[in-house]
Motif scaffolding. Structure first.
Motif, PDB file in Angstrom:
ATOM      1  N   GLU A 160       2.926  -0.018  -3.149  1.00  0.00           N
ATOM      2  CA  GLU A 160       2.688   1.367  -2.761  1.00  0.00           C
ATOM      3  C   GLU A 160       3.520   1.689  -1.513  1.00  0.00           C
ATOM      4  O   GLU A 160       3.733   0.820  -0.667  1.00  0.00           O
ATOM      5  N   VAL A 161       3.977   2.910  -1.438  1.00  0.00           N
ATOM      6  CA  VAL A 161       4.723   3.324  -0.256  1.00  0.00           C
ATOM      7  C   VAL A 161       4.262   4.725   0.146  1.00  0.00           C
ATOM      8  O   VAL A 161       3.920   5.558  -0.704  1.00  0.00           O
ATOM      9  N   ILE A 162       4.194   4.950   1.428  1.00  0.00           N
ATOM     10  CA  ILE A 162       3.837   6.268   1.968  1.00  0.00           C
ATOM     11  C   ILE A 162       4.964   6.752   2.865  1.00  0.00           C
ATOM     12  O   ILE A 162       5.341   6.063   3.823  1.00  0.00           O
ATOM     13  N   THR A 202       2.279  13.896   3.763  1.00  0.00           N
ATOM     14  CA  THR A 202       2.717  12.598   3.263  1.00  0.00           C
ATOM     15  C   THR A 202       2.964  12.629   1.764  1.00  0.00           C
ATOM     16  O   THR A 202       2.350  13.406   1.018  1.00  0.00           O
ATOM     17  N   LEU A 203       3.882  11.772   1.357  1.00  0.00           N
ATOM     18  CA  LEU A 203       4.161  11.539  -0.058  1.00  0.00           C
ATOM     19  C   LEU A 203       3.849  10.072  -0.334  1.00  0.00           C
ATOM     20  O   LEU A 203       4.394   9.194   0.328  1.00  0.00           O
ATOM     21  N   LYS A 204       2.979   9.815  -1.293  1.00  0.00           N
ATOM     22  CA  LYS A 204       2.635   8.450  -1.663  1.00  0.00           C
ATOM     23  C   LYS A 204       3.148   8.160  -3.060  1.00  0.00           C
ATOM     24  O   LYS A 204       2.971   8.966  -3.981  1.00  0.00           O
ATOM     25  N   ILE A 205       3.769   7.013  -3.196  1.00  0.00           N
ATOM     26  CA  ILE A 205       4.136   6.531  -4.516  1.00  0.00           C
ATOM     27  C   ILE A 205       3.296   5.283  -4.741  1.00  0.00           C
ATOM     28  O   ILE A 205       3.390   4.301  -3.994  1.00  0.00           O
ATOM     29  N   ARG A 206       2.466   5.314  -5.749  1.00  0.00           N
ATOM     30  CA  ARG A 206       1.430   4.296  -5.935  1.00  0.00           C
ATOM     31  C   ARG A 206       1.999   2.945  -6.330  1.00  0.00           C
ATOM     32  O   ARG A 206       1.648   1.917  -5.778  1.00  0.00           O
ATOM     33  N   SER A 207       2.831   2.900  -7.289  1.00  0.00           N
ATOM     34  CA  SER A 207       3.400   1.649  -7.787  1.00  0.00           C
ATOM     35  C   SER A 207       4.881   1.889  -8.020  1.00  0.00           C
ATOM     36  O   SER A 207       5.273   2.439  -9.055  1.00  0.00           O
ATOM     37  N   THR A 235      14.011  10.088   4.226  1.00  0.00           N
ATOM     38  CA  THR A 235      13.705   8.655   4.243  1.00  0.00           C
ATOM     39  C   THR A 235      14.464   8.031   3.093  1.00  0.00           C
ATOM     40  O   THR A 235      14.325   8.454   1.944  1.00  0.00           O
ATOM     41  N   ARG A 236      15.256   7.031   3.433  1.00  0.00           N
ATOM     42  CA  ARG A 236      15.954   6.290   2.372  1.00  0.00           C
ATOM     43  C   ARG A 236      15.024   5.219   1.861  1.00  0.00           C
ATOM     44  O   ARG A 236      14.659   4.301   2.595  1.00  0.00           O
ATOM     45  N   LEU A 237      14.599   5.347   0.607  1.00  0.00           N
ATOM     46  CA  LEU A 237      13.688   4.382  -0.009  1.00  0.00           C
ATOM     47  C   LEU A 237      14.469   3.449  -0.918  1.00  0.00           C
ATOM     48  O   LEU A 237      15.155   3.902  -1.834  1.00  0.00           O
ATOM     49  N   SER A 238      14.366   2.178  -0.619  1.00  0.00           N
ATOM     50  CA  SER A 238      15.049   1.156  -1.429  1.00  0.00           C
ATOM     51  C   SER A 238      14.008   0.257  -2.067  1.00  0.00           C
ATOM     52  O   SER A 238      13.202  -0.361  -1.355  1.00  0.00           O
TER      53      SER A 238
END
Lengths: 114, 112
Positions: A18-20, A76-81, A109-112
């Motif tokens: 998970e990422v927030i 906030t933006l949450k990505i669960r999996s 935000t750069r998400l890797s």
């Protein structure tokens, strides 16, 4: 000039975690948005949010995604999996009203996803 | 939503005026024309917005002919720091739920 701030600037996460992603919109703005941009591609709309509710969401914004305004300042933006294809720049934006008013974007935000 | 067409890329030299034209043949009566600028690894930044004729601010001018089927973003005396992608967006945001629809934009490269 007031600006939209996003943290962290870069997030590295293992697939399935998970990422927030956090955003502080401009203080007197009422409408909030998340967009993403995969490397080399267009900026894509994810979701708009007003009065503690989602106003509109795109096909990308599936059940793995959620947004929240937990207090008077954060959005906030949450990505669960997370999946590999979630790797992208995520931009938060805000505007005073929606009707023909410019949206102010954060620097993303750069998400890797590994 | 009005579809927009703009050049994929443009080159210029420092000190020149740059004009980027966007076609939007299906623009609706209540649509505004908005331009954003995006530097690498940054979010899009609002430049200018107009409905008809000419709009000017400290950064750029926007020219919109009477039929509103196109618009031209004019950047006076560009510098190296104007190298960026420029997006033309057309629409009335109340029709789109507030969302912005970005195309591929025009990648402007300013050379010394």
């Amino acid at each position: 000039e007031p600006e939209v701030t996003q943290t962290p600037s870069h997030q590295v996460t293992q697939m399935g975690q998970e990422v927030i992603l956090r955003c502080v919109p401009i203080s007197n703005h009422l409408y909030f948005y998340w967009y993403r941009q995969i490397l080399g591609q267009k900026v894509e709309f994810l979701v708009s949010f007003y009065n503690n509710e989602i106003s509109e969401k795109s096909e990308i914004f599936d059940d793995q995604f959620s947004v929240e305004r937990p207090d008077g300042s954060n959005f906030t933006l949450k990505i669960r999996s997370t999946k590999l294809e979630d790797s992208a720049m995520y931009f938060c934006a805000s505007s005073v009203v929606t009707v023909n008013q410019p949206q102010h974007f954060g620097d993303g935000t750069r998400l890797s996803i590994l | 939503l009005a579809k927009t067409t703009q050049p994929i890329s443009m080159d210029s030299y420092e000190g020149q005026e740059v004009n980027i034209t966007c076609s939007h043949n299906n623009i609706a009566t209540n649509d505004y024309i908005t331009w954003y600028q995006q530097f690498p690894s940054q979010g899009p930044r609002f430049i200018i917005q107009g409905y008809k004729t000419k709009v000017t601010n400290e950064v750029a001018s926007l020219f919109i002919p009477a039929d509103r089927k196109s618009s031209t973003l004019s950047l006076p005396r560009v510098s190296l720091s104007d190298t960026a992608v420029y997006y033309c967006l057309v629409g009335a945001q109340e029709d789109q739920g507030g969302k912005l629809i970005f195309g591929q934009g025009t990648e402007l490269s300013v050379k010394p």
